[in-house]
Design an enzyme around this catalytic site. Structure first.
Site, PDB file in Angstrom:
ATOM      1  N   GLY A 259       0.851  -1.181   0.000  1.00 56.99           N
ATOM      2  CA  GLY A 259       0.000   0.000   0.000  1.00 56.99           C
ATOM      3  C   GLY A 259       0.887   1.232   0.000  1.00 56.99           C
ATOM      4  O   GLY A 259       2.012   1.196   0.499  1.00 56.99           O
ATOM      5  N   THR A 260       0.378   2.312  -0.537  1.00 55.87           N
ATOM      6  CA  THR A 260       1.238   3.493  -0.667  1.00 55.87           C
ATOM      7  C   THR A 260       0.729   4.670   0.158  1.00 55.87           C
ATOM      8  O   THR A 260       0.741   4.593   1.371  1.00 55.87           O
ATOM      9  CB  THR A 260       1.433   3.852  -2.147  1.00 55.87           C
ATOM     10  OG1 THR A 260       0.154   3.837  -2.808  1.00 55.87           O
ATOM     11  CG2 THR A 260       2.315   2.832  -2.841  1.00 55.87           C
ATOM     12  N   THR A 261       0.268   5.732  -0.443  1.00 56.50           N
ATOM     13  CA  THR A 261       0.193   7.022   0.246  1.00 56.50           C
ATOM     14  C   THR A 261      -1.020   7.198   1.164  1.00 56.50           C
ATOM     15  O   THR A 261      -2.162   6.982   0.760  1.00 56.50           O
ATOM     16  CB  THR A 261       0.212   8.151  -0.799  1.00 56.50           C
ATOM     17  OG1 THR A 261       1.305   7.915  -1.688  1.00 56.50           O
ATOM     18  CG2 THR A 261       0.395   9.485  -0.131  1.00 56.50           C
TER      19      THR A 261
END
Length: 281
Positions: A53-55
């Site tokens: 998962g990123t931001t």
């Protein structure tokens, strides 16, 4: 747990004996292999490829705090999932946004939810927001061995402090180090771009609606420069998850509300592709 109680419909004695208000302590004493940090690790053979998962972004306003995340998960240079959920309620007055190894992060959030629920049932009261932040720090620290193999989990924790009457934001590193952020924060691969966007636009007197727009603007800027961050996907109707935590508790914006904010941001970007400018005066 206890073989002589299996198949009888009776709970093992461990469940009926008074003990710690910490669910993690309970597992450590009776079934430690269920804790992420106690599992047997495979031999180290380079970085393990797994969806990440990123931001995640957060910003406070006078009545509370907004926590939001994009929907993209990546695995190397491949988009592993376009509509992953990265923001979860921890309890009535707090939420967690996950960045890092998606599977471990979701598992950690579920364990954190159980930890807070267990404490409330045993003690008859909720942990303070500071106490919740400390419990999450301990859980992240227990994952350090996996983090050293590339399976790191770095969440953002936000909530409404009922004692202080305001929203608060906590960020972490892979060792469990905890910092309280003032005003706004971001974590994940696009965090540098998101944080810079919020730095120019954040004010302490923003309304809830303005703060909601601010975090979506920040996610859009992150997606503009970071390939691992996904922007609003109008064609697939995939929009950022946006949550608001106030004195009234946790609330997740409906799909219609989130899409309305995202479409407003997109329409403004047609006039200003690089986003709004901070006033010079």
């Amino acid at each position: 747990m206890e073989a002589n109680t299996r198949g009888t419909g009776r709970l093992p004695a461990a469940f009926l004996t008074p003990g710690s208000s910490s669910f993690m302590d309970f597992l450590s004493g009776h079934q430690p292999e269920m804790l992420p940090g106690k599992r047997q690790l495979p031999p180290l053979q380079g970085v393990i490829e797994a969806p990440h998962g990123t931001t995640i972004v957060a910003a406070s306003f006078p009545g509370g705090v907004v926590l939001a995340g994009d929907r993209r998960a990546t695995m190397g240079n491949v988009i592993a999932q376009r509509d992953i959920e990265k923001v979860f309620p921890a309890d009535e007055y707090s939420a967690v946004g996950i960045a890092g190894t998606a599977g471990l992060a979701v598992e950690m959030v579920k364990l954190f939810q159980l930890e807070l629920e267990h404490f409330e049932k045993v003690e008859g009261a909720q942990l303070s927001l500071e106490g919740k932040a400390n419990r999450l720090s301990t859980m992240i620290r227990s994952n350090l061995a996996m983090a050293m193999q590339g399976l790191a989990v770095v969440p953002l924790f936000a909530g409404y402090d009922v004692d202080r009457g305001k929203g608060r934001i906590f960020s972490y590193d892979v060792t469990g180090g905890r910092s309280e952020e003032q005003g706004y924060a971001a974590t994940g691969s696009g965090s540098v771009f998101a944080r810079n966007a919020m730095k120019k636009l954040f004010r302490g007197d923003l309304s809830e609606a303005e703060t909601t727009t601010l975090v979506v603007q920040a996610l859009y800027d992150a997606a503009d420069d970071d390939s691992a961050t996904g922007g609003p996907d109008v064609a697939r109707r995939i929009y950022p998850i946006v949550t608001v935590i106030t004195e009234g508790g946790f609330r997740r914006l409906s799909e219609d509300e989130a899409s309305e904010v995202a479409r407003t941001v997109l329409e403004r970007r047609l006039e200003q592709p690089d986003g709004p400018r901070a006033p010079l005066l």
